[in-house]
Write an enzyme that holds these catalytic residues in place. Structure first.
Site, PDB file in Angstrom:
ATOM      1  N   THR A  98       0.868  -1.172   0.000  1.00  0.00           N
ATOM      2  CA  THR A  98       0.000   0.000   0.000  1.00  0.00           C
ATOM      3  C   THR A  98       0.904   1.221   0.000  1.00  0.00           C
ATOM      4  OG1 THR A  98      -1.821  -1.096   1.143  1.00  0.00           O
ATOM      5  CG2 THR A  98      -1.742   1.302   1.268  1.00  0.00           C
ATOM      6  N   LYS A 173      -7.293   1.587  -3.358  1.00  0.00           N
ATOM      7  CA  LYS A 173      -6.996   1.205  -1.969  1.00  0.00           C
ATOM      8  C   LYS A 173      -7.209   2.394  -1.027  1.00  0.00           C
ATOM      9  CE  LYS A 173      -5.601  -1.160   1.578  1.00  0.00           C
ATOM     10  NZ  LYS A 173      -4.298  -1.842   1.704  1.00  0.00           N
ATOM     11  N   LYS A 241      -0.490   5.350   8.486  1.00  0.00           N
ATOM     12  CA  LYS A 241       0.319   5.467   7.269  1.00  0.00           C
ATOM     13  C   LYS A 241      -0.581   5.550   6.051  1.00  0.00           C
ATOM     14  CE  LYS A 241       1.384   2.399   4.511  1.00  0.00           C
ATOM     15  NZ  LYS A 241       1.737   1.161   3.772  1.00  0.00           N
TER      16      LYS A 241
END
Length: 289
Positions: A98, A173, A241
């Site tokens: 990711t 995502k 994050k």
């Protein structure tokens, strides 16, 4: 059977590489920054062990990667002994990290110039999804490259979708994480409210989960949230994050994400409480008893 390299054996990559080896039936060579973990994987699954990303990638048909962030990704691809310098023409690099859409586009351009394919392919489903081989994979890249790689990716996935050109997988995502953040905060507030109102939370969720309020988070997290148990699952540090990536992209494209920004700060509160490695459902903990 394809010749495969897998770079990065964290809580996601470790079982994903295992599915490629056993379910997919492929010849898998692994690399991990901590060599002991790679040696442990080979001891459990067999396959090859490489000391650098370049060594792992050399001669392989597909190179998978699942590391921490943009910097880690650039290191294993473009850095000294990076995989890109060793990949053969016509191979495909599949990045399950990711990361940002920006790094995905940069790496896709570098791969094209070097004569091999690149797909940004972040995953959703958490550690349990990785271990059970039922991840959702959101892919960015060219159709022909996707068609070549999809049968291999399916070894660890229940859903694989091409979302658009390079970077589209990462953007999808981001949407996934934006939606989860709001859902978990809503669920935390609902459970907190139910407790304060003196209701049986289990009974409440058993009813409302069958209606419009139902969600994966409600079905899979309400019990542990009600018990105050958070020492498992997708860590708060990782979620922050990811939300940081979402908010940075929103700055670039002009999207307004007020709830996401707020929940990101709530997760900072959880970190300050000592919950850096707690599951993301720990938003309830900051609301108190």
């Amino acid at each position: 059977m394809a010749k495969i390299a897998f770079l990065g054996l964290g809580v996601m990559g470790y079982p994903m590489a295992g599915h490629l080896k056993h379910k997919g039936g492929h010849d898998v060579t692994v690399y991990n920054r901590t060599a002991e973990k790679a040696a442990k994987w080979v001891g459990e699954h067999g396959g090859g062990l490489a000391s650098t990303p370049a060594e792992a990638a050399r001669g392989k048909d597909f190179v998978f990667c699942c590391v921490g962030n943009d910097d880690d990704l650039r290191t294993v691809t473009l850095g000294q002994d990076g995989a890109f310098a060793a990949m053969k023409s016509g191979a495909v690099f599949i990045d399950n990290t990711t990361a940002s859409a920006e790094v995905a586009r940069d790496l896709a351009e570098a791969a094209e110039k070097a004569g091999f394919g690149f797909l940004d392919a972040p995953v959703s489903g958490g550690q349990a999804g990785a271990e059970n081989g039922v991840l959702t994979v959101m892919v960015g890249g060219e159709q022909a490259i996707f068609d070549t790689a999809r049968p291999v990716i399916e070894a660890y996935a229940k859903m694989v979708g091409l979302m658009g050109p390079a970077g589209a997988g990462q953007l999808t995502k981001m949407i996934n994480q934006i939606c989860i953040a709001g859902l978990v905060q809503g669920l935390a507030e609902g459970i907190h409210f139910g407790k304060k109102a003196g209701l049986d939370v289990e009974k409440v969720v058993d009813v409302i989960s069958k209606g419009a309020a139902g969600s994966w988070q409600m079905e899979n997290r309400h019990k542990t949230m009600n018990q105050g148990s958070y020492d498992f699952g997708f860590a708060v540090d990782w979620m922050r994050k990811d939300l940081g990536i979402c908010l940075a992209e929103a700055e670039r494209n002009g999207a307004k994400l007020p709830v996401t920004a707020l929940v990101d700060q709530f997760y900072k509160d959880v970190q300050d409480m000592g919950g850096r490695r707690w599951d993301t459902s720990s938003l309830l903990a900051r609301l108190g008893k």
